[in-house]
Design a protein around this motif. Sequence first.
Motif, PDB file in Angstrom:
ATOM      1  N   ASP A   1       1.024  -1.191  -0.043  1.00 17.48           N
ATOM      2  CA  ASP A   1       0.018   0.002   0.105  1.00 17.48           C
ATOM      3  C   ASP A   1       0.755   1.387   0.051  1.00 17.48           C
ATOM      4  O   ASP A   1       1.472   1.541   0.866  1.00 17.48           O
ATOM      5  CB  ASP A   1      -0.827   0.064   1.174  1.00 17.48           C
ATOM      6  N   PHE A   2       1.088   1.948  -1.259  1.00 17.62           N
ATOM      7  CA  PHE A   2       1.788   2.896  -1.375  1.00 17.62           C
ATOM      8  C   PHE A   2       1.398   4.409  -0.701  1.00 17.62           C
ATOM      9  O   PHE A   2       1.985   5.217  -0.792  1.00 17.62           O
ATOM     10  CB  PHE A   2       2.181   3.250  -2.779  1.00 17.62           C
ATOM     11  N   THR A   3       0.072   4.266   0.010  1.00 16.88           N
ATOM     12  CA  THR A   3      -0.381   5.511   0.610  1.00 16.88           C
ATOM     13  C   THR A   3       0.072   5.302   1.941  1.00 16.88           C
ATOM     14  O   THR A   3      -0.321   6.404   2.636  1.00 16.88           O
ATOM     15  CB  THR A   3      -1.804   5.499   0.573  1.00 16.88           C
ATOM     16  N   ASP A   4       0.806   4.293   2.534  1.00 16.12           N
ATOM     17  CA  ASP A   4       1.427   4.214   3.699  1.00 16.12           C
ATOM     18  C   ASP A   4       2.300   5.325   4.002  1.00 16.12           C
ATOM     19  O   ASP A   4       3.207   5.942   3.283  1.00 16.12           O
ATOM     20  CB  ASP A   4       1.998   2.897   4.017  1.00 16.12           C
ATOM     21  N   ALA A   5       2.265   5.676   5.167  1.00 14.70           N
ATOM     22  CA  ALA A   5       3.088   6.943   5.797  1.00 14.70           C
ATOM     23  C   ALA A   5       4.525   6.761   5.597  1.00 14.70           C
ATOM     24  O   ALA A   5       5.340   7.562   5.819  1.00 14.70           O
ATOM     25  CB  ALA A   5       2.563   7.498   7.189  1.00 14.70           C
ATOM     26  N   ASP A   6       5.066   5.309   5.767  1.00 19.55           N
ATOM     27  CA  ASP A   6       6.350   4.814   5.829  1.00 19.55           C
ATOM     28  C   ASP A   6       6.923   5.188   4.511  1.00 19.55           C
ATOM     29  O   ASP A   6       7.965   5.397   4.418  1.00 19.55           O
ATOM     30  CB  ASP A   6       6.408   3.351   5.968  1.00 19.55           C
ATOM     31  N   PHE A   7       6.100   5.261   3.382  1.00 15.73           N
ATOM     32  CA  PHE A   7       6.747   5.247   2.163  1.00 15.73           C
ATOM     33  C   PHE A   7       7.025   6.990   1.822  1.00 15.73           C
ATOM     34  O   PHE A   7       6.702   7.568   0.862  1.00 15.73           O
ATOM     35  CB  PHE A   7       5.621   4.856   0.938  1.00 15.73           C
ATOM     36  N   THR A   8       8.230   7.374   2.278  1.00 11.76           N
ATOM     37  CA  THR A   8       8.719   8.758   2.239  1.00 11.76           C
ATOM     38  C   THR A   8      10.158   8.339   1.467  1.00 11.76           C
ATOM     39  O   THR A   8      10.730   7.468   1.203  1.00 11.76           O
ATOM     40  CB  THR A   8       9.013   9.174   3.544  1.00 11.76           C
TER      41      THR A   8
END
Lengths: 115, 196
Positions: free
Chosen positions: B133-140
């Motif tokens: 899930d690329f909307t995840d907050a980790d994906f910075t």
Amino acid sequence: MLLVTCPVCHASGDETDFHFGGQAHVARPATSNPEGISDEQQREYLFTRINPKGLHFERVRCDRGCGKWFHAARDTMTMEFKAFYGITELPPDHVIKQAKGAWAEYFTMRMKKQK
Amino acid sequence: MLEPRFESALALRGEPTTTYVSMREITTRGMIDLRGLTSDRKFMAAAKAVLGFDLPKAPRTSNSFGDVKVLWLSPDQWLVLCAREKAPSLAAEFAKATENTHALAVDVSDMRSIIRIEGEGSREVMMKGCSLDFTDADFTPGYVRRVRFAEIAALFTIVDASTIDLYVFRSYANYAWDFLLKAARKGSEVGLFNGR
């Protein structure tokens, strides 16, 4: 779809990112003394597996992640994962307590050995 | 004797005009596979001495300084990115610095092909190929992860909010390119990241 969490890199992912590795805690009998191993023992090691209804312990590899092997405790009926733990570790105590049949016997034996 | 010469697996592929993200291959990047134990102080110090900065220890992160970037691949494995012509000498430096430790550094610049996906829909296109899930907050920016993408082993890094570098093994490069052409075809936008 099963969601698996790797205890090494803590990545959660779909089961297709992981690789199933068969039953956990299968000890190779011939490690120290190959001559002393009977055919029956070797047969047990190679082919005999537990096939429980309910709590089961398996090996899983974080195949598309960190590449490390680990263990998973899974209920074969509900498909619910009870715990993920390291490849050299035993499951958490509260999960061991839920084990039945052959697995309960196995963990009792392991605990005795540790003492 | 013939000199070894790099030839891109995607050399015949032009920049597509049919997709709603831009795609191009990065051929100028060298890669070094570095393995060693984080518990081994000598190894960590040697790696720092060569790089000038610490290896990232936290899962799925990367560190960089200047034109050298290090991606975390596993608790005992890193991918060092640098200029392609610099890779052999940097690998040799690692090998020399880690001589007396249980470690490994190999120039693997030709092992993977790098596809840069750019545009507002880049994350969405990635989501069409994998279960993350690329909307995840980790994906910075700086996030690194190995994943099963379009049924093949892949590695991606988030460069910035709308840019993703996808690393696939060289032999899969054409397949991955074809997959992306279809997944990102104009008219197939989902609009998940519009205005984000």
